[in-house]
Each structure stands twice: as structure tokens, then as C-alpha cells.
Design a protein around this motif. Structure first.
Motif, PDB file in Angstrom:
ATOM      1  N   ARG A 327       0.867  -1.662  -0.371  1.00 27.56           N
ATOM      2  CA  ARG A 327      -0.146   0.174  -0.096  1.00 27.56           C
ATOM      3  C   ARG A 327       0.403   1.188   0.094  1.00 27.56           C
ATOM      4  O   ARG A 327       0.988   2.459  -0.532  1.00 27.56           O
ATOM      5  N   SER A 381      -6.800  -3.421   2.948  1.00 25.60           N
ATOM      6  CA  SER A 381      -6.895  -2.159   1.725  1.00 25.60           C
ATOM      7  C   SER A 381      -6.067  -2.582   0.923  1.00 25.60           C
ATOM      8  O   SER A 381      -4.952  -2.095   1.334  1.00 25.60           O
ATOM      9  N   SER A 382      -6.359  -1.536  -0.273  1.00 30.40           N
ATOM     10  CA  SER A 382      -5.744  -1.907  -1.296  1.00 30.40           C
ATOM     11  C   SER A 382      -5.231  -3.296  -1.612  1.00 30.40           C
ATOM     12  O   SER A 382      -3.798  -3.504  -3.166  1.00 30.40           O
ATOM     13  N   SER A 401     -11.494  -1.417   1.667  1.00 32.77           N
ATOM     14  CA  SER A 401     -11.702  -0.413   0.791  1.00 32.77           C
ATOM     15  C   SER A 401     -10.787  -0.359  -0.516  1.00 32.77           C
ATOM     16  O   SER A 401      -8.857  -0.523  -0.253  1.00 32.77           O
ATOM     17  N   ASN A 402     -10.435  -0.135  -1.305  1.00 33.92           N
ATOM     18  CA  ASN A 402     -10.231   0.497  -2.738  1.00 33.92           C
ATOM     19  C   ASN A 402      -9.088  -0.841  -2.969  1.00 33.92           C
ATOM     20  O   ASN A 402      -8.087  -1.227  -3.750  1.00 33.92           O
ATOM     21  N   ASN A 404      -7.961  -5.203  -5.333  1.00 36.32           N
ATOM     22  CA  ASN A 404      -9.062  -4.953  -6.324  1.00 36.32           C
ATOM     23  C   ASN A 404      -8.828  -6.300  -6.804  1.00 36.32           C
ATOM     24  O   ASN A 404      -8.352  -7.457  -6.460  1.00 36.32           O
ATOM     25  N   ASN A 422     -14.385   1.552  -2.992  1.00 33.01           N
ATOM     26  CA  ASN A 422     -14.112   1.926  -4.155  1.00 33.01           C
ATOM     27  C   ASN A 422     -13.575   0.969  -4.227  1.00 33.01           C
ATOM     28  O   ASN A 422     -12.255   1.041  -4.833  1.00 33.01           O
ATOM     29  N   ALA A 423     -13.989  -0.717  -3.939  1.00 25.67           N
ATOM     30  CA  ALA A 423     -12.936  -1.539  -4.352  1.00 25.67           C
ATOM     31  C   ALA A 423     -13.249  -1.664  -6.357  1.00 25.67           C
ATOM     32  O   ALA A 423     -15.026  -1.213  -6.119  1.00 25.67           O
ATOM     33  N   CYS A 424     -12.796  -2.628  -6.336  1.00 24.98           N
ATOM     34  CA  CYS A 424     -13.590  -2.857  -7.804  1.00 24.98           C
ATOM     35  C   CYS A 424     -13.142  -4.750  -7.604  1.00 24.98           C
ATOM     36  O   CYS A 424     -12.498  -5.222  -7.474  1.00 24.98           O
TER      37      CYS A 424
END
Length: 519
Positions: A327, A381-382, A401-402, A404, A422-424
């Protein structure tokens, strides 16, 4: 503490009690300095953490004395926010205690080397208190951890000759550690000081892992020694969110911080750990060594860690550090090309999914159900989990969050109350997944399979749901404010009862508007 003694808790001071304390302090320090300290606490520039600590009676004196001596000023916190401000508070406090408040412990001024030795004692006490469960640290455990530190042993021997008593116990008492609830133990007067000192100790050792070696050796600390230190430091539930925040900030502030080299070494350990290299090694292997050490140092622990638990904690704690480095690198264009951590492994040619993380979760959960989520969940996260097979995995309350998660298989997984903002999740399989109360605000759910998914009370504010499959999905009381619903598919089994914000959603199909009486 003897069992017939009653343990009391020092409660936070009310405004009335604090005012009474300030009146007493004015008699000692004078009205001018007392008023200045009160104004310092009331200033908007005063870190919130200082105000919190000032509610603790024992720490209020410490802060007031530091402010009186000019060691606690608003200017020292200028530009520092969040964890940076906290670190400044703890560093300034510990430095003041070491250099100004307690040199009389040895009845003389301390040299710079001796000050560092005392700091080493405090750091080991911090690590010991966390490894012992976060409350009390047995003095015998701290003594065992300090045996190899020659400068500390020299200082303690001098004190032993002068005091004719246990010098370590006297040292710890002098530095605001109180007797713990268990006989022969000590406890920090505020848990956060122990956590910070634990982080300082971790930073000291972790920083040494990237020191350059001599001649043909790339690193000063050999791999075998580093692996042993990983189990020693991280083979127990050590890394909380607070400690990781302190640790990463301390590393970033260090001129010796080498994130690429640290990532490479930790990743090499993690690869071997995933293969079972350490726990399958002949006796006495590293997990066995740490288990024996903990049982010797914590003989009265109610639930001592077993062999697999030590191994799981070592691996998961290293995994947390790898996630933090990943991150950290994402914010740097140069670093993000050198530090890429595939949490579930890289996708091999011809395979639809990666399975490493699912295997790690299964191993962790065989020691304690939900173990992976409780230890690592706050640090995801991320994370890069694209094409990961996470069928029936437990990520309840996790922070994704965030992250992939494109093309991932999360079918029947538990993501209840998870943070997926904001996650993909592009083309991910979320069929029959529990997403109740999950935060999916601004998440990308384009072409996602949400059939039979529980989205009740989920936050889908501004989420992109275009082409999503919502067959038989439960959306009761879900928030769809400004969500994009272009070309979604649904059926009579889709539950829209009590859904909120649909009138503000974008590209809502006409048929759905008619069905729900919105047109």
C-alpha cells in the motif's frame, strides 16, 4: 498481585476533578505556568491525543511537568497530524522521562549510552507486554529478553550493587510502569505507551534486516537469523492496527528505511512459510523454539500458544507487513513498479483462479475459526486479489477499501459489514455472498454476478452496477443513492423492499421504475 487484593481501575478525570488538580498544581508550578498549560490543552492546535492522555491522573502530571519545562509546546506539533502527532507525544514524553525526570535512579546523570540502554529496557517491556496479551508483562520475561544486551546488563549490575535489590524492577517502577495484576509483573500506566514502545522495538529489528553486508554478503543480518527474529518478534498476536500505524510511520521517518529490500526479504520468508518450510523442519525448528520460549516466560498463561498458532501468527504478521509495504508503494510511481504483492499469488497460464490465499485462510482457521479475518482483516485495504478463488471465505468486518477483486470468485463468502468502498469488483462472482451491512460506496460492480446475494442494508452510494446480475438478490433497505443501474438484470425473486435512494439512481431501467411505481 495476591488474589485477596481487590484490583481497582483509575478512571478518567472529569472536568471538575481536573480543575481541582490544576488548583493544586498552581501551588507547585505557579499560576502563570498553570494557566499557560490549560490554554495549551484548550488550543485547537493541541493534538486530540494529548487531551485524551490529560484525562489520566498519572499522565496529567507528566504532561504538566513537561510543559512547565518547555518540552511540550504547540510549535513542536506543527504540521504533524494523526499518527505523526501521537509519535511526537510518546517520543517527547519518553525522552523527557529518560533525561530529565529519572536520572536519580542511579543517583547521577546518565551518559548517552546509558540512556539508550534504558530505552532498550522500555522497548523490551513494551514488546513483552504485547506478547503477554497487552496487559501485564512478567519481569522474568523482560529479563530473559534482555540477557543478550551487554550494555543493559552492565547498567543493571551497577544498580544492583548500589540498591541491593532487583534493579530491573526498580528501573521499570521509576519509568512509570506499575505493578501488574499478576505477581512478578509490571504494567504500563497507559496501554498506548506499551504499544508505541513495542513498535519502536519492532522498527529497530526490522530496520536491521536491510543493513548492507560485508564483502559477498548482501545483508548484514543473515537469512537464518532474520527468520529466527521473525518468529521471536511476530510469532504471537503482536500487530494491532495501532502498532502497525506506529511501526510504518517510524520506518518512513528513518533514513535507513529501504522498502524494496525489506519487501524482497519478507516476501521470500512468506513464500517459504506458505510451503510449510518452517513448521515441517526437523526439531527443534523455529516455531517449536518460540513456543517453548513463550511457555517458559509465561508459565501462568491461561491459554498458551501451541505450535501451529505460533506458526500462523508469524506468517500472518509478515503478511500484514507485506500488505503495508504494498500500500505504501502504490503512492510512489517508482516504488509501485518494484513492489507488487499478489496476495493470492500470480495467475498461472491456463488457470481461472489463484488459490494461495484460500489455502492460507484454511490453515489459519484450523487453529481458530475466523482467525484470518480477525488478524489480517483490518489490513486488506488496497490489496490485489484479482482472480483469487475465495469461495466461502470469511471477510466479515474486513477493510477491503480500494481493493482489486476483479474476476475474483467470492461465491458464498461472508462479507457482512465489510468495507468495500472504492473496491474494484469488475466481473467478480458474488453469487450467494453475504454483503449485508457492507459498505460498497463508489465500488465498481460492473458485470458482477450478484445472483442470490444478500445486499440488505448495504451502502451502494454511487456504486457502478451496470450490467450486474441481480437475479434473486436481497436489496431490502439497501442504499442506492446515485448508483448506476444501466442494463442490470433482475427477476421476480429480487427483493427491492424498502430500498432507499432509487429515485436518485442513474440509468434505472424503465421496467424497474414501472415495477416499483416510480413512473
Amino acid at each position: 498481585m495476591p488474589p485477596n487484593f481487590e484490583r481497582l481501575e483509575i478512571v478518567e478525570m472529569s472536568d471538575e476533578l481536573q480543575e481541582h488538580w490544576f488548583a493544586k498544581w498552581a501551588n507547585l508550578a505557579g499560576s502563570e505556568k498553570t494557566n499557560a498549560f490549560q490554554q495549551f490543552l484548550q488550543s485547537e492546535q493541541c493534538p486530540e491525543r494529548v487531551r485524551e492522555l490529560s484525562r489520566e491522573p498519572l499522565l496529567l502530571y507528566l504532561l504538566a511537568a513537561m510543559h512547565r519545562d518547555g518540552e511540550l509546546t504547540l510549535s513542536s506539533f506543527e504540521g504533524a497530524e494523526g499518527v505523526q502527532a501521537k509519535i511526537l507525544i510518546y517520543q517527547n514524553t519518553i525522552d523527557w522521562v529518560l533525561t530529565k525526570q529519572r536520572p536519580d535512579w542511579l543517583n547521577r546523570d546518565l551518559t548517552e549510552l546509558e540512556t539508550e540502554s534504558l530505552r532498550s529496557i522500555l522497548m523490551e517491556a513494551g514488546l513483552a507486554s504485547v506478547q503477554a496479551g497487552g496487559e501485564c508483562a512478567p519481569i522474568s520475561m523482560i529479563e530473559a529478553r534482555l540477557k543478550s544486551n551487554q550494555s543493559v546488563q552492565t547498567l543493571l549490575e551497577e544498580a544492583r550493587q548500589r540498591l541491593n535489590d532487583n534493579p530491573l524492577r526498580n528501573a521499570l517502577a521509576a519509568f512509570y510502569l506499575k505493578l501488574g495484576s499478576q505477581t512478578g509483573s509490571v504494567e504500563f500506566i497507559h496501554k498506548s505507551f506499551g504499544e508505541f514502545l513495542c513498535a519502536e522495538r519492532l522498527k529497530e529489528v526490522i530496520g536491521s534486516w536491510t543493513e548492507p553486508g560485508r564483502k559477498r554478503d548482501r545483508f548484514y543480518v543473515p537469512t537464518e537469523q532474520m527468520n529466527r527474529e521473525i518468529y521471536d518478534l511476530l510469532g504471537s498476536p503482536v500487530l494491532s492496527v495501532e502498532i502497525v500505524d506506529y511501526l510504518m510511520e517510524l520506518l518512513k521517518q528513518s533514513d535507513e528505511f529501504k522498502p524494496v529490500e525489506l519487501f524482497e526479504r519478507l516476501n521470500a520468508f512468506y513464500e517459504l512459510w506458505c510451503e510449510g518450510t518452517f513448521i515441517d523442519a526437523p526439531p527443534e525448528n523455529l516455531p517449536q523454539e518460540k513456543m517453548r520460549s513463550l511457555r517458559e516466560q509465561l508459565p501462568d498463561q491461561e491459554k498458551p500458544l501451541g505450535l501451529r498458532q505460533v506458526d500462523v501468527y508469524a506468517g500472518l504478521n509478515v503478511l500484514i507487513l507485506l500488505l503495508e509495504l504494498h500500500r505504501y508503494a502504490q503512492a510512489d510511481d517508482e516504488l509501485k513498479e518494484k513492489i507488487k504483492f499478489y496476495l493470492s499469488g500470480e495467475l498461472a497460464e491456463g488457470e481461472a483462479y489463484t488459490t494461495r490465499l484460500l489455502e492460507v485462510i484454511s490453515y489459519s482457521d484450523c487453529v481458530e475459526l475466523g482467525g484470518f479475518s480477525s488478524v489480517v482483516g483490518a489490513f486488506l485495504s488496497s490489496a490485489n486479489l484479482s482472480s483469487a478463488d475465495l469461495y466461502r471465505a470469511d471477510f466479515s468486518n474486513a477493510n477491503l477499501s480500494n481493493a482489486n477483486l476483479s474476476n475474483a470468485n467470492l461465491s458464498s463468502a461472508d462479507l457482512s459489514s465489510a468495507n468495500l468502498s472504492n473496491a474494484c469488483l469488475y466481473s467478480a462472482n458474488l453469487s450467494s455472498t453475504n454483503l449485508s451491512n457492507a459498505n460498497l460506496s463508489n465500488a465498481c460492480l460492473y458485470s458482477t454476478n450478484l445472483s442470490s446475494t444478500n445486499l440488505s442494508r448495504a451502502n451502494l452510494f454511487s456504486a457502478a452496477l451496470s450490467r450486474a446480475n441481480l437475479f434473486s438478490a436481497a436489496l431490502s433497505r439497501a442504499c442506492l443513492y446515485r448508483a448506476t443501474l444501466f442494463n442490470i438484470t433482475w427477476n421476480e425473486g429480487t427483493n427491492w423492499e424498502g430500498v432507499q435512494g432509487l429515485e436518485t439512481a442513474i440509468n434505472v431501467p424503465i421496467a424497474l421504475k414501472q415495477q416499483l411505481g416510480l413512473e
